[in-house]
Design a protein around this motif. Structure first.
Motif, PDB file in Angstrom:
ATOM      1  N   ALA A 264      47.968  54.284  16.279  1.00 57.16           N
ATOM      2  CA  ALA A 264      47.702  55.702  16.047  1.00 57.16           C
ATOM      3  C   ALA A 264      47.975  56.070  14.592  1.00 57.16           C
ATOM      4  CB  ALA A 264      48.545  56.560  16.976  1.00 57.16           C
ATOM      5  N   ILE A 266      50.580  55.628  12.743  1.00 60.35           N
ATOM      6  CA  ILE A 266      51.913  56.159  12.465  1.00 60.35           C
ATOM      7  C   ILE A 266      52.689  55.068  11.730  1.00 60.35           C
ATOM      8  CG2 ILE A 266      54.084  56.910  13.517  1.00 60.35           C
ATOM      9  CD1 ILE A 266      52.259  57.906  15.888  1.00 60.35           C
ATOM     10  N   ARG A 280      63.915  64.682  20.258  1.00 60.68           N
ATOM     11  CA  ARG A 280      64.674  65.910  19.966  1.00 60.68           C
ATOM     12  C   ARG A 280      65.425  65.787  18.646  1.00 60.68           C
ATOM     13  NH1 ARG A 280      65.678  69.960  23.959  1.00 60.68           N
ATOM     14  NH2 ARG A 280      67.123  70.958  22.556  1.00 60.68           N
ATOM     15  N   ILE A 284      62.328  66.759  10.916  1.00 61.74           N
ATOM     16  CA  ILE A 284      60.985  67.181  10.488  1.00 61.74           C
ATOM     17  C   ILE A 284      60.498  66.271   9.355  1.00 61.74           C
ATOM     18  CG2 ILE A 284      59.656  69.098   9.509  1.00 61.74           C
ATOM     19  CD1 ILE A 284      60.694  69.980  12.117  1.00 61.74           C
ATOM     20  N   VAL A 288      57.168  63.924   9.270  1.00 56.89           N
ATOM     21  CA  VAL A 288      56.123  64.088   8.250  1.00 56.89           C
ATOM     22  C   VAL A 288      55.910  62.763   7.511  1.00 56.89           C
ATOM     23  CG1 VAL A 288      55.546  65.224   6.067  1.00 56.89           C
ATOM     24  CG2 VAL A 288      56.449  66.571   7.971  1.00 56.89           C
ATOM     25  N   ARG A 291      53.869  60.291   9.463  1.00 61.12           N
ATOM     26  CA  ARG A 291      52.490  60.651   9.806  1.00 61.12           C
ATOM     27  C   ARG A 291      51.597  60.884   8.606  1.00 61.12           C
ATOM     28  NH1 ARG A 291      53.103  65.057  14.527  1.00 61.12           N
ATOM     29  NH2 ARG A 291      50.852  65.176  14.205  1.00 61.12           N
ATOM     30  N   LEU A 292      52.190  61.376   7.510  1.00 59.30           N
ATOM     31  CA  LEU A 292      51.363  61.784   6.376  1.00 59.30           C
ATOM     32  C   LEU A 292      50.588  60.641   5.695  1.00 59.30           C
ATOM     33  CD1 LEU A 292      50.440  64.144   4.609  1.00 59.30           C
ATOM     34  CD2 LEU A 292      52.438  63.738   3.159  1.00 59.30           C
ATOM     35  N   LEU A 295      47.231  59.741   7.238  1.00 63.06           N
ATOM     36  CA  LEU A 295      46.346  60.914   7.278  1.00 63.06           C
ATOM     37  C   LEU A 295      45.727  61.147   5.903  1.00 63.06           C
ATOM     38  CD1 LEU A 295      48.285  63.535   9.467  1.00 63.06           C
ATOM     39  CD2 LEU A 295      46.327  62.138  10.116  1.00 63.06           C
ATOM     40  N   LEU A 296      46.553  61.003   4.873  1.00 61.60           N
ATOM     41  CA  LEU A 296      46.052  61.195   3.509  1.00 61.60           C
ATOM     42  C   LEU A 296      45.044  60.120   3.126  1.00 61.60           C
ATOM     43  CD1 LEU A 296      48.867  62.296   1.030  1.00 61.60           C
ATOM     44  CD2 LEU A 296      46.637  63.353   1.411  1.00 61.60           C
ATOM     45  N   VAL A 299      41.772  60.807   4.724  1.00 61.84           N
ATOM     46  CA  VAL A 299      41.014  61.891   4.081  1.00 61.84           C
ATOM     47  C   VAL A 299      40.155  61.301   2.960  1.00 61.84           C
ATOM     48  CG1 VAL A 299      41.226  63.857   2.496  1.00 61.84           C
ATOM     49  CG2 VAL A 299      42.509  63.837   4.640  1.00 61.84           C
TER      50      VAL A 299
ATOM     51  N   ALA B 336      45.506  63.604  13.486  1.00 65.81           N
ATOM     52  CA  ALA B 336      46.829  64.207  13.654  1.00 65.81           C
ATOM     53  C   ALA B 336      47.140  64.360  15.143  1.00 65.81           C
ATOM     54  CB  ALA B 336      46.877  65.556  12.954  1.00 65.81           C
ATOM     55  N   GLN B 339      48.083  60.978  16.635  1.00 66.63           N
ATOM     56  CA  GLN B 339      49.459  60.639  16.253  1.00 66.63           C
ATOM     57  C   GLN B 339      50.449  61.360  17.145  1.00 66.63           C
ATOM     58  OE1 GLN B 339      49.727  61.756  12.105  1.00 66.63           O
ATOM     59  NE2 GLN B 339      49.406  59.640  11.438  1.00 66.63           N
ATOM     60  N   ALA B 340      50.258  62.667  17.282  1.00 62.41           N
ATOM     61  CA  ALA B 340      51.191  63.466  18.080  1.00 62.41           C
ATOM     62  C   ALA B 340      51.199  62.984  19.529  1.00 62.41           C
ATOM     63  CB  ALA B 340      50.811  64.938  18.007  1.00 62.41           C
ATOM     64  N   PHE B 360      60.779  72.953  23.117  1.00 61.97           N
ATOM     65  CA  PHE B 360      61.518  72.655  21.885  1.00 61.97           C
ATOM     66  C   PHE B 360      60.649  71.807  20.948  1.00 61.97           C
ATOM     67  CE2 PHE B 360      64.235  69.851  19.401  1.00 61.97           C
ATOM     68  CZ  PHE B 360      65.099  70.757  18.807  1.00 61.97           C
ATOM     69  N   LEU B 361      60.033  70.762  21.516  1.00 63.65           N
ATOM     70  CA  LEU B 361      59.231  69.855  20.696  1.00 63.65           C
ATOM     71  C   LEU B 361      57.959  70.525  20.189  1.00 63.65           C
ATOM     72  CD1 LEU B 361      59.699  66.533  22.702  1.00 63.65           C
ATOM     73  CD2 LEU B 361      60.796  67.206  20.562  1.00 63.65           C
ATOM     74  N   LYS B 364      58.838  72.296  17.097  1.00 62.92           N
ATOM     75  CA  LYS B 364      58.984  71.337  16.028  1.00 62.92           C
ATOM     76  C   LYS B 364      57.618  70.869  15.520  1.00 62.92           C
ATOM     77  CE  LYS B 364      62.189  67.517  15.622  1.00 62.92           C
ATOM     78  NZ  LYS B 364      63.292  66.919  16.392  1.00 62.92           N
ATOM     79  N   GLU B 365      56.696  70.662  16.472  1.00 62.01           N
ATOM     80  CA  GLU B 365      55.366  70.186  16.112  1.00 62.01           C
ATOM     81  C   GLU B 365      54.638  71.227  15.253  1.00 62.01           C
ATOM     82  OE1 GLU B 365      54.249  67.160  16.760  1.00 62.01           O
ATOM     83  OE2 GLU B 365      52.328  67.510  15.791  1.00 62.01           O
ATOM     84  N   LEU B 367      55.952  73.134  13.058  1.00 60.95           N
ATOM     85  CA  LEU B 367      56.461  72.929  11.697  1.00 60.95           C
ATOM     86  C   LEU B 367      55.880  71.675  11.057  1.00 60.95           C
ATOM     87  CD1 LEU B 367      60.265  73.817  11.955  1.00 60.95           C
ATOM     88  CD2 LEU B 367      58.575  74.800  10.383  1.00 60.95           C
ATOM     89  N   VAL B 368      55.983  70.545  11.789  1.00 62.63           N
ATOM     90  CA  VAL B 368      55.509  69.267  11.241  1.00 62.63           C
ATOM     91  C   VAL B 368      54.016  69.348  10.931  1.00 62.63           C
ATOM     92  CG1 VAL B 368      55.142  66.822  11.730  1.00 62.63           C
ATOM     93  CG2 VAL B 368      57.285  67.911  12.408  1.00 62.63           C
ATOM     94  N   ILE B 371      53.195  71.512   7.946  1.00 63.12           N
ATOM     95  CA  ILE B 371      53.414  70.837   6.663  1.00 63.12           C
ATOM     96  C   ILE B 371      52.285  69.838   6.387  1.00 63.12           C
ATOM     97  CG2 ILE B 371      54.954  69.280   5.383  1.00 63.12           C
ATOM     98  CD1 ILE B 371      57.298  70.527   6.973  1.00 63.12           C
ATOM     99  N   LEU B 372      51.949  69.023   7.410  1.00 64.00           N
ATOM    100  CA  LEU B 372      50.864  68.043   7.251  1.00 64.00           C
ATOM    101  C   LEU B 372      49.569  68.759   6.882  1.00 64.00           C
ATOM    102  CD1 LEU B 372      51.502  65.721  10.358  1.00 64.00           C
ATOM    103  CD2 LEU B 372      51.928  65.167   7.952  1.00 64.00           C
ATOM    104  N   ILE B 375      49.494  69.984   3.245  1.00 64.61           N
ATOM    105  CA  ILE B 375      49.301  68.895   2.271  1.00 64.61           C
ATOM    106  C   ILE B 375      47.861  68.379   2.317  1.00 64.61           C
ATOM    107  CG2 ILE B 375      50.048  66.578   1.569  1.00 64.61           C
ATOM    108  CD1 ILE B 375      52.815  67.276   2.709  1.00 64.61           C
ATOM    109  N   LEU B 376      47.332  68.188   3.536  1.00 63.09           N
ATOM    110  CA  LEU B 376      45.952  67.711   3.651  1.00 63.09           C
ATOM    111  C   LEU B 376      44.988  68.775   3.131  1.00 63.09           C
ATOM    112  CD1 LEU B 376      45.951  65.930   7.132  1.00 63.09           C
ATOM    113  CD2 LEU B 376      46.267  64.930   4.879  1.00 63.09           C
ATOM    114  N   MET B 400      41.282  73.073   7.213  1.00 62.09           N
ATOM    115  CA  MET B 400      42.114  71.876   7.356  1.00 62.09           C
ATOM    116  C   MET B 400      43.488  72.234   7.930  1.00 62.09           C
ATOM    117  SD  MET B 400      42.276  68.628   7.091  1.00 62.09           S
ATOM    118  CE  MET B 400      41.540  67.568   5.845  1.00 62.09           C
ATOM    119  N   SER B 408      47.073  68.739  16.519  1.00 60.36           N
ATOM    120  CA  SER B 408      48.432  68.253  16.781  1.00 60.36           C
ATOM    121  C   SER B 408      49.022  68.897  18.023  1.00 60.36           C
ATOM    122  CB  SER B 408      49.336  68.552  15.582  1.00 60.36           C
ATOM    123  OG  SER B 408      48.884  67.877  14.448  1.00 60.36           O
TER     124      SER B 408
END
Lengths: 463, 463
Positions: A264, A266, A280, A284, A288, A291-292, A295-296, A299, B336, B339-340, B360-361, B364-365, B367-368, B371-372, B375-376, B400, B408
């Motif tokens: 995947a 990762i 849990r 973060i 990132v 995964r980043l 993905l980059l 692209v 993405a 990956q998730a 909870f996750l 978090k996802e 946020l992650v 950010i991804l 950047i992309l 994007m 995700s």
């Protein structure tokens, strides 16, 4: 870890709140160390130690070694060094070195002098082996016998050393230089006549690993031969450790997780490795960072798709309906490619395919993907006939056959190619194959379209 | 399986050509039964039997049980029934029943009367359990003790029964109704005083499984507690079998393969299961049957993508450059999402995530993935600025961020949703998530484009 009984967590918290030493001690001895560790894992490192310090030695070390590594490091980092030395001394040789290696250099240096010489040397010896090898997962707590002993002498010896050994079910017969002569199981010793010599009972054809062998090969060998333990030899055929059956499942699970994540896209290059961490607790930043990168990269790979489409701008402008079928066609190609890649990656990992089979399997894939392509082509022409003209339908069904074939061949070949280049075949991720399949798919699609629809393009282009 | 030494295959073929009984027999006893089986596996079923029939009993059965199941069935199918009965009688109880269950009904009925009554009943009893449960993988070849025995009496008893038992390292203490009272290991028996009672040595807190427990849970439990064997109890707490450590690795590998294939939209509903077969031997039809169903389903899911694009025909016609970035945007979203999904599927399978963590996750996802996405988004605006105007660049970078977030969240949620619905989370295949991400991505993209570029669309639309 998933807690089987969440109610136990609140009970533990209640005992912790009362700070009753007797109850905390009872809690520690009440269940299997692995179960106690599981419950303690839900606490902060301070709270965890507050519970753990009530466990008697050597149970304290055993519970500690069942905790996840991050928590182990946090707990150990906050303790006085004589306590750490005591905890390490009671741990099994392989657990001890794997915890030690994760400690800060400063902590390592302050703890080493507090350890007994035998343990210090054991740590130094074992930590020299490269991560992921037999040497790095083996333990020094194995039992050896000399060939002259009788069965009853051997059993008497094992009886005495049993508490310090990880297993006494397999023992290794060695000469005076600790060269491996044979294997004898406790079962064989028990069944044999009490005066029979170990030399005559033992099996001299021992299956073994070398210190540098990949841990995955060790696990596969132990699985194949159903072994409780596998001796690890150095280049002089001297036994230097054993890998035990309980490590096998851990290795298999870790390697599978690595392949899953690889497929995947990762990254496993980060430290700590994402597969070892409870979701849990994963930060973060770590998520990132894993995964980043891909993905980059993808692209930028996809720029070729964009360029391909831009090249055929006139065709697209002339017949906009072509765009409607674009995701459908490139997805089908990518999906077939992911299937082929996954089949091959997994078959290579489980030994159900060999590198030398590549060309044979490639021929087979042409047939399979050809059949899949024709059926999917028929399915899209059914859709196309309702939503587009006969020419466009011809374009999309022809494209479907060819793109599914293209995607499948890329997908099945990439893992072999990576293996040949000594790279991990699981780097042939589904996203990478999808991107390659896209570029190929777009070129196939729009070339066919430009050819078949040339009359329509000229007419429209003339507007 | 991958043969470690391919030269041995040609040697075997040479011996086979000479048809020298003595050499064939020597070959059979020369190596570990698993190694012999590996070499025999490269032969046709007639040739394989020609070799195998030179192995003495019970080695013949042991080699047979190391062959892959298809070959076992082929060989057994061609033999007279007294020979089959003999082979089955010598096999371990779990291997015997798993082979028996795969035979044709006709063959089963003709063989049953040729078996001894004990084996007949054992087969009947074990084959009643559902595939994939503890009952279906357990063996009846375990040793039991009564609590009144002394340690030395117990060892003497184990000595006698050892040849018929899969393990004597763990023995189970039972009352007269075979209800499980405790566990005693051979290690404990050896270490104990010879006159100590089994009752006093045994551990009464035994970790066990129920006959209906999922084999995956059994494997996980044995891995967690580092067990050589796990007793399987019926609803009356009577011991009916044990699962041994060598089954654990097999179960873990099989379940991982199933999840791998699930994630790539490869069906596991076919019989035989594709993961069990060497890729060389897998038939074209089987490969097509495992791959076609999901590919077809996904073609029809993708109609929604086509419909979405058709709906925005005017926007696309007005700004054809939007098409150039379509694969890039929907791929990034799908990647993405894969990956998730993979992180969650694997974390749920290895116990690194709990169903109750979903919300909870999810937070978090956000946020992650946020950010991804940013950047992309920055990366594509860099590309966009060179290849399209500022308006289109704004559209693709905004898209994007949102599509990566959308993909995700779909990817991470789908495995949880499937688990909640009691379905296998690994059905949340990357291709399925890619298709859903595409549909969402197309709608997000073209809505944003239509909004931001409305001036350009009106101007062009007016042509």
């Amino acid at each position: 870890m998933t807690i089987e009984n969440p109610q136990l967590i609140s009970e533990l918290r209640e005992i912790l709140a009362t700070a009753d030493s007797k109850q905390l001690q009872e809690f520690c001895v009440s269940a299997h160390p692995a179960s106690v560790a599981e419950l303690i894992s839900t606490l902060s490192s301070q709270e965890a130690w507050e519970v753990l310090r009530h466990a008697p030695y050597p149970l304290r070390s055993e519970i500690l070694s069942h905790l996840n590594e991050d928590l182990q490091i946090e707990i150990v980092g906050s303790l006085p060094r004589h306590e750490v030395a005591h905890l390490l001394a009671d741990m099994s040789s392989d657990d001890r070195v794997s915890l030690f290696k994760k400690l800060s250099e400063h902590l390592q240096e302050s703890i080493l002098p507090a350890l007994a010489q035998a343990e210090r040397e054991d740590i130094r010896r074992l930590s020299a082996y490269r991560e992921g090898t037999a040497g790095a997962v083996m333990t020094s707590d194995y039992a050896t016998l000399s060939p002259q002993l009788t069965a009853s002498q051997a059993i008497e010896l094992l009886r005495k050393v049993a508490p310090d050994k990880e297993t006494i079910y397999y023992t290794y017969v060695v000469d005076k230089d600790r060269k491996l002569l044979g294997l004898v199981s406790l079962r064989e010793l028990i069944v044999a006549h009490r005066d029979a010599r170990v030399n005559d009972i033992m099996n001299p054809e021992v299956i073994f690993a070398r210190v540098d062998d990949d841990q995955e090969d060790v696990a596969r060998k132990m699985q194949k031969y159903d072994l409780i333990a596998l001796p690890v030899l150095n280049d002089d055929d001297v036994i230097v450790g054993i890998v035990t059956f309980d490590d096998v499942a851990d290795i298999i699970v870790d390697e599978a997780t690595e392949d899953f994540h690889g497929m995947a896209a990762i990254s496993h290059k980060t430290h700590p490795v994402i597969g070892d961490i409870n979701m849990r607790d994963a930060s973060i930043l770590l998520l990132v960072r894993t995964r980043l990168p891909w993905l980059l990269v993808l692209v930028f790979v996809n720029i070729f798709s964009s360029a391909g489409l831009a090249y055929f701008e006139d065709t697209i402008k002339a017949v906009v309906a072509l765009v409607f079928f674009l995701p459908l066609l490139i997805n089908s190609s990518g999906n077939a490619g992911s299937q082929a890649a996954t089949l091959m990656v997994r078959a290579l990992a489980t030994g159900k395919a060999r590198l030398s089979d590549w060309f044979f399997l490639l021929g087979k894939e042409v047939l399979v993907a050809g059949i899949l392509g024709v059926i999917l082509g028929a399915a899209v022409s059914f859709i196309g006939i309702f939503r587009a003209g006969p020419e466009v339908t011809l374009v999309i069904s022809t494209t479907m056959v060819l793109t599914v074939l293209f995607g499948s061949l890329v997908g099945m070949s990439l893992p072999f190619l990576l293996s040949k280049l000594q790279l991990d075949p699981a780097t042939a991720s589904a996203p990478l194959i999808t991107s390659i399949a896209d570029i190929g798919g777009i070129l196939i699609y729009l070339n066919i379209a430009t050819y078949i629809l040339k009359d329509m393009i000229q007419v429209n282009g003339g507007l």
